[in-house]
Design a protein around this motif. Structure first.
Motif, mmCIF file in Angstrom:
data_model
loop_
_atom_site.group_PDB
_atom_site.id
_atom_site.type_symbol
_atom_site.label_atom_id
_atom_site.label_comp_id
_atom_site.label_asym_id
_atom_site.label_seq_id
_atom_site.Cartn_x
_atom_site.Cartn_y
_atom_site.Cartn_z
ATOM 1 N N SER A 250 -3.686 -3.371 -2.227
ATOM 2 C CA SER A 250 -3.482 -1.962 -2.557
ATOM 3 C C SER A 250 -2.500 -1.296 -1.604
ATOM 4 C CB SER A 250 -4.819 -1.221 -2.523
ATOM 5 O OG SER A 250 -5.353 -1.211 -1.215
ATOM 6 N N CYS A 254 0.939 0.148 -3.195
ATOM 7 C CA CYS A 254 1.138 1.596 -3.185
ATOM 8 C C CYS A 254 2.350 2.019 -2.372
ATOM 9 C CB CYS A 254 -0.120 2.290 -2.647
ATOM 10 S SG CYS A 254 -1.521 2.244 -3.781
ATOM 11 N N TRP A 255 2.606 1.343 -1.249
ATOM 12 C CA TRP A 255 3.655 1.815 -0.357
ATOM 13 C C TRP A 255 4.924 0.962 -0.366
ATOM 14 C CZ3 TRP A 255 3.641 6.530 0.985
ATOM 15 C CH2 TRP A 255 2.449 7.206 1.238
ATOM 16 N N ILE A 288 3.176 6.835 -6.665
ATOM 17 C CA ILE A 288 2.367 5.641 -6.406
ATOM 18 C C ILE A 288 1.859 5.654 -4.967
ATOM 19 C CG2 ILE A 288 2.410 3.118 -6.322
ATOM 20 C CD1 ILE A 288 4.511 3.187 -8.523
ATOM 21 N N GLY A 289 2.682 6.131 -4.029
ATOM 22 C CA GLY A 289 2.222 6.266 -2.658
ATOM 23 C C GLY A 289 1.071 7.241 -2.537
ATOM 24 N N PHE A 291 -1.101 7.671 -4.769
ATOM 25 C CA PHE A 291 -2.265 7.032 -5.376
ATOM 26 C C PHE A 291 -3.084 6.250 -4.356
ATOM 27 C CE2 PHE A 291 -4.169 3.618 -8.081
ATOM 28 C CZ PHE A 291 -5.021 4.443 -8.793
ATOM 29 N N ASN A 292 -2.469 5.860 -3.241
ATOM 30 C CA ASN A 292 -3.217 5.184 -2.187
ATOM 31 C C ASN A 292 -4.330 6.070 -1.631
ATOM 32 O OD1 ASN A 292 -3.060 4.308 1.145
ATOM 33 N ND2 ASN A 292 -3.381 2.735 -0.406
#
Length: 376
Positions: A250, A254-255, A288-289, A291-292
């Motif tokens: 993850s 994400c990053w 997306i970052g 979303f972490n």
């Protein structure tokens, strides 16, 4: 306004704006951001409320509280990013709030990376150095480490706050983006070289401090834990392996896209066609970052059965307490109503019982005196 944005960059941004104005993608982006923000805020508020006030303070609760505080801060500012994208990548909230909003994003990036690395090291030390962990690992030490992590993250965020600004474009847009010519040096300088140096410095600072170094620490720590348990003949539970894999995967998923895009933006020539892809994809990979911050509570809280049972027990205790108070209040009101209806009968019965009570009291006093005299 000088801002290091070339003519090609502005045309790419204008194309990106036109892309995001198409209704399907625009509505989908707003819906996803609203969903991420709502889930993230609720999750992290739940963790802070339950773990902070209804769970006994421990080392793991300190780690989780700090991680939840960082994620809550990030998800709370996500609606402003949604508004920015919904208005066609146009910032309308002023330069000061642009710096604050951007700084919160980068602060969460650094705090999350540092905390995940620290949690991995903590678990590694517990397995590799159990005697040292038993003697020196305590709540006070972990609290001081968390304070240092926040301080370091704030220091790392300062350059991103300084060089963030609102940049008006010829198309009428107002970007909330980097402005590398802010705070220029006093001596004569080449603007293009200055922009390149500052841009590369900020990009690789993020890349190494917030991603590569924490990721290496996480992988090395969990690898040592796994090898040590295997060497001691301890059976690794599937839940442990699954948690480790989920954390690493993850964090990367994400990053990694965000850091990959910003590296491409720096390394690729400004006239290269890949810049258009980067400008279109940066808002997506930034989402997306974010979303972490939604995944962290699931991985570090809800995958831990002991802590999850404590949360369920604490929530049950809170709900039971609320229901008990409500039922007690209802019973009190019903009792008051009944007593007011039958007040006349109670008064008459009370008068009739006075004589009996007095006689009973006199008999009890007599019996006590009789007993004491017998003992004497």
């Amino acid at each position: 306004m000088a801002s290091c944005l070339s003519t090609y960059n502005q045309s790419a941004i204008k194309q990106t704006n036109q892309t995001f104005q198409t209704p399907p993608l625009n509505y989908l982006t707003i819906s996803l951001h609203g969903l991420f923000s709502s889930i993230g805020i609720l999750e992290n508020l739940l963790i802070i409320g339950v773990v902070g006030f209804h769970v006994r303070r421990s080392i793991i609760s300190i780690w989780i509280l700090n991680l939840a505080a960082s994620d809550l801060l990030a998800t709370s500012f996500l609606p402003f990013f949604t508004l920015y994208m919904a208005r066609g990548n146009t910032w309308t909230l002023g330069a000061t709030f642009c710096r604050i909003y951007s700084s919160v994003f980068f602060l969460n990036m650094f705090v999350s990376g540092f905390l995940l690395a620290a949690i991995s090291l903590d678990r590694c030390l517990v397995v590799l150095r159990p005697v040292w962990a038993q003697n020196y690992r305590n709540i006070q030490l972990v609290s001081r480490i968390c304070a240092v992590i926040w301080a370091l993250a704030v220091i790392c965020t300062i350059p991103f706050y300084i060089f963030r600004d609102t940049i008006p474009l010829h198309s009428g847009q107002i970007l909330c983006y980097y402005n590398y010519v802010l705070h220029p040096p006093r001596e004569p300088y080449d603007q293009k070289a200055l922009c390149k140096q500052r841009k590369e410095a900020l990009v690789f600072t993020k890349l190494f401090l917030a991603f590569i170094i924490p990721l290496l620490i996480i992988i090395i720590s969990y690898t040592n834990v796994n090898l040590t348990l295997a060497r001691r003949g301890c059976r690794r539970p599937f839940r442990f392996v699954r948690l480790v894999m989920a954390v690493v995967v993850s964090f990367i998923l994400c990053w990694a896209p965000y850091h990959l895009f910003i590296v491409i933006e720096v390394m690729a020539p400004s006239t290269h066609s890949v810049q258009t892809v980067v400008m279109k994809g940066l808002p997506v990979v930034a989402s997306i970052g974010y979303f972490n911050s939604v995944l962290n509570p699931i991985l570090y809280v809800f995958s831990c059965p002991d802590l999850c049972s404590k949360i369920r027990h604490s929530l049950g205790a809170v709900m039971e307490s609320v229901l008990t108070e409500d039922l007690a209040e209802l019973a009190r009101r019903c009792s008051t109503a009944r007593s007011s209806i039958s007040s006349t009968n109670i008064v008459s019965k009370h008068k009739n019982s006075i004589t009996t009570q007095c006689l009973k009291t006199e008999e009890e006093v007599f019996d006590m005196n009789f007993a004491s005299s017998t003992q004497a």
